[in-house]
Scaffold this active site. Structure first.
Site, PDB file in Angstrom:
ATOM      1  CB  CYS A 172     -49.016  28.775  27.807  1.00  0.00           C
ATOM      2  SG  CYS A 172     -48.426  27.756  29.183  1.00  0.00           S
ATOM      3  CG  HIS A 216     -51.632  24.812  28.307  1.00  0.00           C
ATOM      4  ND1 HIS A 216     -50.581  25.472  27.712  1.00  0.00           N
ATOM      5  CD2 HIS A 216     -52.736  25.121  27.569  1.00  0.00           C
ATOM      6  CE1 HIS A 216     -51.026  26.137  26.658  1.00  0.00           C
ATOM      7  NE2 HIS A 216     -52.332  25.947  26.557  1.00  0.00           N
TER       8      HIS A 216
END
Length: 1046
Positions: A98, A353
C-alpha cells in the site's frame, strides 16, 4: 410433530407386549414409522428427523414461489469491476504494498512528471511489428521508466476499476509481504528515477525531477569573533521536519531553520581567526521547488528499545502555505497550495495501512486513494476526520479545533504542496500512440472478460430456472401416501435442493444393516418418497441401492425387540437376583460367581445389550458408506480386552485361553476371597444376560497349575527371607550405611579399598528390606564403572567429589564376604603405597584397573556438550547497581557459571595429566576403537547433574534454551528488570556478551549460570517498549532491492 425421542419410543412401544417370535409385518412397518402423519408447510417450522414422512424444511422454500435471478449464481456482476465515470483507477495491494500505491497515485497526478515520462523514448523495439503490436506476445517493460509509462497510461485510460502494479513492484525487487518505510521508499525511488532520466537527451525529460522536486539550501556558519560566514550548499528533494513538541506545521519549519549555537567542546574552527571560536549555525533556504514535499518525521528511532516507534501526535497545517518568511531571497512567488496528504493508519511503526488524499489538479476535487478503492470527497474539500478516528491512540490526546482552510492530523506523515500559479494546469496530457495501443489492447481483454462473465452468469441463471421448474414439479409428487414408496437419505434431498452444490448420485450404503437392508435405526435420517419421484431421481442422477418396501429388515426388528424386552426386564431381574443372593446356598447346587461381577452385573448387562444393539447397526463393517479403518478396529479390540462377567475368577492361564482361544470352560482361581457361591436359580437368571460367561459349579476344582505355583511361591518367599537374613547378618554395616571408608580421609588401618557401583548397593538394600516383594541380587555388576576397553572411568579426585555418588567403598573384610555371596564380574580396588626414602614419604594411590584417558576425555566432552544442548533450563541474572563490582567475598556464587566451588575449578585439568596423588598410567597397548553410538549411550549413563544454585539478592531466575539467541534473552531481561535491550551490558565469567545473533549455547551459557547485567540508564517509560515486540527479525529495509542498485 412430537419430538424425536417421543417418536422413537412410540415406534417400539409394541415390543413391551410382543415376543420376538410374534413380530408381524404391521410391527415392522410401525418400527419403520411408515404410517406417521406427514407434516404440513406453514405448521411445521423445521424438518422432523424422526418422521420419514416429513418433507418440510429440507431446503424447498428457496425454490417455491417467485425467485430472484441473482440467487441462481455466485458470479459478481463484471460491471462492478468497470471504472466509474469521472473517476480514477485504483491499484491492487499485492500484500503489503500500500505504501507503493500511495506514491504512485501522487506521482501520477503530477501532470508535469507524467508528461515528461510519456516523452521518454521506449527501448522495446523488438516488440513492435511494423506500425502495430504483436498480438500473440504480451508487453513486458524493460526499464523503470517504461514500467512507469505503462502504469501511468493504464491509470489514465484503462476501463478497469483497478490495475495490477506487480510488474513495477517486481522490477524494483520489493518484497510484497513486508511493509517498508514509505518515506525511505520515496527518497530512494526519486534518486533512482533521477539517475535513470539523466541519460536522456531531451532536457525536459532529463531535468524533470530537479525541476519539480529539487530545491537548495545552505548550511551557514558565522564566527562570533570575526563575523566570517562559511556556506555549504546542498540540494534537497524534501524537507524532513521534526514534529516532537510541536502542534503546527509552521513551528516545525521554524525549528528546521532555527539557529544553533556552537560553544564549549562544540566550538567552530574559524579559518580567518585560525582558532576555535564560538559560532552560530543555521539553514538558509535559497530556492524552493515547484512541488514541495514536507516529510513529517513520525517514525523515529527510540534509543530505549533500539527500534522505530510512531509519534501519534496531532499536527495542524493549512491548505495555503506562504514560504516567503522562510526563504533568504524575498520578493518571489512562494505561496504554495496543498495538493496531497499521505496518511499512515495505525499506532505502531511496524504495522498499519497507507492511503493518500490527493487533489486533482484539473478539477480541483479531492480524492481518497485506498489501493483498489477510490472515493471522491464532497464539495471539493479535504476530509481527514474519518481517518483520524479509525485507530485508537495511546496518548489519548484530544483533537484540536481547526479553522477554515486548516486541518489537523495525527496520522499524516507527508504533505505535498504545489506552487500557486495564475496559469491553469495543462489539461491535455496525451498518452503516446504506442502506449495507447497497449491500453486499448488491455481494455479489449477486459471487455472480453466481461462478456465471458456475463455469459457465465446467464448460463447459471438458465440452469437455475430449469432447476426451479424441476423442483416445483417434483416436490409436489414427493409425498408417498398409500402408493408404492422408496427411501432416500435426507442428506441427499437437502443437497438436491442446495443451489450451491452440484447434485451427486444417490448413495444409500451408509443406511444398510448387516443384511443389506434398511437399518431401523437409520430411519431418522431417511425420507419416504413416492415411487414416481424415486424413478425420476434415479434416472437423472443414478446411484443406489434402491430401498423399496422389500428393504424393511425383519431380522433387525426381531433382534431389537429381543434386546428391548431384556432391557425392560432387567430391573425386575435385578431385584429378584438380590433377593436370591440373601438366601443361603444348600448342598452342592450352587455356582461360583466373582464378587466384582456380582457388584456390577446390572451395568454389565445394560452395556452388553447396548453393544449388541450397536453391533447390529455396524455388523456389516460399513460406516457412512466406507469400511472401518484399522485404527478404529484396534481401539475396539483394546476396549474388548476388559474382563467380561465372571471372568474375574478365572485363573491367569484360563483368562488367556478363554479370551483368545475361546474355550467353553476355564480353570477356577484359587483365591476364595474373590468369589461367592450363589444358588442355581440366581445363576439361571444371570445366565439369561450372559450366556457365554464361564460356569463354575460348587464342586469345580481350582486350577492345579495355580496350586503348584502357589506352593512354589510360598517356598520361594521363605527362601528369599532366609537369604536376606543371611546377607544382612554378613554385611551389617553396609546395609545400615555405618562405618564407611572415605577416599578424602583414607583410613589408617588399611592400604586397600574395593569399589562397587552404588546402584548395586541400593538394589541389594531394597531386597534385604522387602525380600518377599523384590528379587534377590545375584551379581555385583561392576562393568557399569568401566569403559568398553575395561579401563576405569573415574579419577581419584573425581571419586572424592562429584563421582562419589556413583560408587560405594568396601572394606577388605566386606569384600571377602561379597565374593562369597555374589557373582563378581570385575574387581575394582584402590591401593595406597608409600614412595621414596624421604621422611615423610610421598603417598600415591593406584587403581586396578587403570584409568582409560580416552574414554574419560570423551565422557567429559559429552557432559559439556549436554550442558550446551538444554531446553527450559534456569539461569540467573544479577543486576549490578551503582556501577559497583560484585566481589567474590560478598557473593562467591556470582563468580562461577554453576554451583561449582573454587576447589571444583581446580580439578578441571586435562584428563591425560597425571595426578600426583593417583598413579594411573596409560597402557602401552593400543585400544580398539568402539562405535560412536554405543560410546555416546554409555557416556549418558554417568552424566553428572549440577547442584542447585543459591540465589542472592538482586538476582532473578529466567527459563532459557540453548538455541535461544542473545537478543531474545535481552527481551526477557527487559521484562524482568525494565531495562531496554539497547541499554543492557551483559557478561559471564568476565566475558562480554555482545553478539545478539549468537545462541546461548555457543556463548557458553549453561544451566545455573549467573549473568551480570549492567544498565546504562534506567527507563522511565516502560510503555515505550511496545514496538520492540513487533520485530522478530533485524530490519533490512530495502537491502537487496533495485532501489539500491543504481
Amino acid at each position: 410433530m412430537a419430538p424425536r425421542l417421543q417418536l422413537e419410543k412410540a415406534a417400539w412401544r409394541w415390543a413391551e407386549t410382543v415376543r420376538p417370535e410374534e413380530v408381524s409385518q404391521e410391527h415392522i412397518e410401525t418400527a419403520y414409522r411408515i404410517w406417521l402423519e406427514p407434516c404440513i408447510r406453514g405448521v411445521c417450522r423445521r424438518n422432523c428427523k424422526g418422521n420419514p414422512n416429513c418433507l418440510v424444511g429440507i431446503g424447498e422454500h428457496i425454490w417455491l414461489g417467485e425467485i430472484d435471478e441473482n440467487s441462481f449464481h455466485n458470479i459478481d456482476d463484471p460491471n462492478c469491476e468497470r471504472r466509474k465515470k469521472n473517476s480514477f483507477v485504483g491499484l491492487t495491494n499485492l500484500g503489503a504494498t500500500c505504501y507503493v500505491n500511495t506514491f504512485l497515485q501522487v506521482w501520477f497526478l503530477n501532470l508535469e512528471l507524467r508528461q515528461a515520462l510519456y516523452l521518454c523514448p521506449s527501448t522495446c523495439s523488438d516488440y513492435m511489428l511494423g506500425d502495430g503490436i504483436q498480438e500473440e506476445k504480451d508487453y513486458e517493460p524493460q526499464t523503470i521508466c517504461e514500467h512507469l509509462q505503462y502504469l501511468f497510461a493504464l491509470l489514465q485510460n484503462s476501463n478497469r476499476r483497478y490495475i495490477d502494479p506487480s510488474g513495477f513492484v517486481k522490477a524494483l525487487g520489493l518484497d510484497t509481504g513486508q511493509q517498508q518505510d514509505a518515506q525511505e521508499f520515496s527518497k530512494l525511488f526519486m534518486s533512482l528515477l533521477e539517475d535513470t532520466l539523466s541519460k536522456q537527451k531531451n532536457p525536459d525529460v532529463r531535468n524533470i525531477v530537479q525541476q519539480q522536486f529539487c530545491g537548495e539550501y545552505a548550511y551557514v556558519t558565522v564566527c562570533n569573533q570575526c563575523g566570517r560566514e562559511s556556506k555549504l550548499l546542498s540540494k534537497f528533494y524534501e524537507l524532513e521536519l521534526n514534529i516532537q513538541g510541536h502542534k503546527q506545521l509552521t513551528d516545525c519549519i521554524s525549528e528546521f531553520l532555527k539557529e544553533e549555537k556552537l560553544e564549549g567542546d562544540n566550538r567552530y574552527f574559524c579559518e580567518n581567526c585560525q582558532s576555535k571560536q564560538n559560532a552560530t549555525r543555521k539553514i538558509r533556504l535559497l530556492s524552493l521547488p515547484c512541488t514541495l514535499n514536507l516529510q513529517l518525521m513520525r517514525f523515529v528511532f527510540d534509543r530505549q528499545t533500539g527500534h522505530k516507534k510512531k509519534l501519534n501526535t496531532y499536527i495542524g497545517f493549512s491548505e495555503i502555505l506562504d514560504m516567503e518568511p522562510y526563504v533568504e531571497h524575498k520578493g518571489g512567488s512562494y505561496v504554495y497550495e496543498l495538493s496531497a496528504v499521505l496518511i499512515h493508519r495505525g499506532v505502531s511503526a511496524y504495522s498499519g495501512h497507507y492511503i493518500a488524499h490527493v487533489k486533482d489538479p484539473q478539477s480541483g476535487e479531492w480524492y481518497k486513494f485506498n489501493d483498489e478503492d477510490i472515493e471522491k470527497m464532497e464539495g471539493k474539500k479535504l476530509q481527514l476526520g474519518i481517518e483520524e478516528d479509525l485507530e485508537p491512540s495511546k496518548s489519548q490526546t484530544r483533537k484540536p479545533k481547526c479553522g477554515k482552510g486548516t486541518h489537523c492530523s495525527r496520522n499524516a506523515y507527508m504533505l505535498v504542496y504545489r506552487l500557486q500559479t495564475q496559469e491553469k494546469p495543462n489539461t491535455t496530457v496525451q498518452v503516446p500512440a504506442f502506449l495507447q495501443e497497449l491500453v486499448d489492447r488491455d481494455n479489449s481483454k477486459f471487455e472480453e472478460w466481461c462478456i465471458e462473465m456475463a455469459e457465465m452468469r446467464k448460463q447459471s441463471v438458465d440452469k437455475g430456472k430449469a432447476k426451479h421448474e424441476e423442483v416445483k414439479e417434483l416436490y409436489q409428487r414427493l409425498p408417498a401416501g398409500a402408493e408404492p414408496y422408496e427411501f432416500v437419505s435426507l442428506e441427499w434431498l437437502q443437497k438436491w435442493l442446495d443451489e450451491s452444490t452440484p447434485t451427486k448420485p444417490i448413495d444409500n450404503h451408509a443406511c444398510l444393516c448387516s443384511h443389506d437392508k434398511l437399518h431401523p435405526d437409520k430411519i431418522s435420517i431417511m425420507k419416504r418418497i413416492s415411487e414416481y419421484a424415486a424413478d425420476i431421481f434415479y434416472s437423472r442422477y443414478g446411484g443406489g441401492p434402491r430401498l423399496t418396501v422389500k428393504a424393511l429388515c425383519k431380522e433387525c426388528v426381531v433382534e431389537r425387540c429381543r434386546i428391548l424386552r431384556l432391557k425392560n426386564q432387567l430391573n425386575e431381574d435385578y431385584k429378584t437376583v438380590n433377593n436370591l443372593l440373601k438366601a443361603a446356598v444348600k448342598g452342592n447346587d450352587g455356582f461360583w460367581v466373582g464378587k466384582s461381577s456380582l457388584r456390577s452385573w446390572r451395568q454389565l448387562a445394560l452395556e452388553q445389550l447396548d453393544e449388541q444393539d450397536g453391533d447390529a447397526e455396524q455388523s456389516n463393517g460399513k460406516m457412512n458408506g466406507s469400511t472401518l479403518n484399522k485404527d478404529e478396529s484396534k481401539e475396539e479390540r483394546k476396549e474388548e480386552e476388559e474382563l467380561n462377567f465372571n471372568e474375574d475368577i478365572l485363573c491367569p492361564h484360563a483368562v488367556f485361553f478363554f479370551k483368545y482361544i475361546f474355550l467353553n470352560s476355564g480353570e477356577l482361581c484359587i483365591s476364595e476371597n474373590e468369589r461367592r457361591l450363589v444358588s442355581k436359580e440366581a445363576w439361571s437368571k444371570l445366565q439369561q444376560y450372559f450366556p457365554k460367561a464361564p460356569e463354575f459349579p460348587s464342586y469345580k476344582e481350582c486350577c492345579s497349575q495355580c496350586k503348584i505355583l502357589e506352593r512354589e511361591g510360598e517356598e520361594n518367599e521363605a527362601l528369599h527371607k532366609m537369604i536376606a537374613n543371611e546377607q544382612k547378618t554378613s554385611l551389617p554395616n553396609l546395609f545400615q550405611d555405618k562405618n564407611r571408608p572415605c577416599l578424602s580421609n583414607w583410613p589408617e588401618d588399611t592400604d586397600v579399598l574395593y569399589i562397587v557401583s552404588q546402584f548395586f548397593v541400593e538394589e541389594w538394600r531394597k531386597f534385604v528390606r522387602k525380600p518377599t516383594r523384590c528379587s534377590p541380587v545375584s551379581s555385583v555388576g561392576n562393568s557399569a564403572l568401566l569403559c568398553p576397553h575395561g579401563g576405569l572411568m573415574f579419577t581419584f579426585a573425581s571419586m572424592t567429589k562429584e563421582d562419589s555418588k556413583l560408587i560405594a567403598l568396601i572394606w577388605p573384610s566386606e569384600w571377602q564376604m561379597i565374593q562369597k555371596l555374589f557373582v563378581v564380574d570385575h574387581v575394582i580396588k584402590i591401593t595406597r603405597i608409600e614412595v621414596g626414602d624421604v621422611n615423610p614419604s610421598e603417598t600415591q594411590y593406584i587403581s586396578e584397573p587403570k584409568l582409560c584417558p580416552e574414554c574419560r576425555e570423551g565422557l567429559l566432552c559429552q557432559q559439556q556438550r549436554d550442558l550446551r544442548e538444554y531446553t527450559q533450563a534456569t539461569i540467573y541474572v544479577h543486576k549490578v547497581v551503582d556501577n559497583k563490582k560484585v566481589m567474590k567475598d560478598s557473593a562467591p556464587e556470582l563468580n562461577v557459571s554453576s554451583s561449582e566451588t573454587e576447589e571444583d575449578k581446580e580439578e578441571a585439568k586435562p584428563d591425560g595429566e597425571k595426578d600426583p596423588d593417583f598413579n594411573q598410567s596409560n597402557g602401552g597397548t593400543k585400544r580398539q576403537k568402539i562405535s560412536h553410538q554405543n560410546y555416546i549411550a554409555y557416556q549418558k549413563q554417568v552424566i553428572r547433574r549440577s547442584m542447585r544454585h543459591r540465589k542472592v539478592r538482586g538476582e532473578k531466575a529466567l527459563l532459557v534454551s540453548a538455541n535461544q539467541t542473545l537478543k531474545e534473552l535481552k527481551i526477557q531481561i527487559m521484562h524482568a528488570f525494565s531495562v531496554a535491550p539497547f541499554d543492557q551490558n551483559l557478561s559471564i565469567d568476565g566475558k562480554i556478551l555482545s553478539d545478539d545473533c549468537a545462541t546461548l549455547g555457543t556463548l557458553g551459557v549453561i544451566p545455573e549460570s549467573v549473568i551480570l547485567l549492567k544498565a546504562d540508564e534506567p527507563i522511565a517509560d516502560y510503555a515505550a517498549m511496545d514496538d520492540v515486540m513487533q520485530v522478530c527479525m533485524p530490519e533490512e529495509g530495502f537491502k537487496g532491492t533495485g532501489l539500491l542498485g543504481h
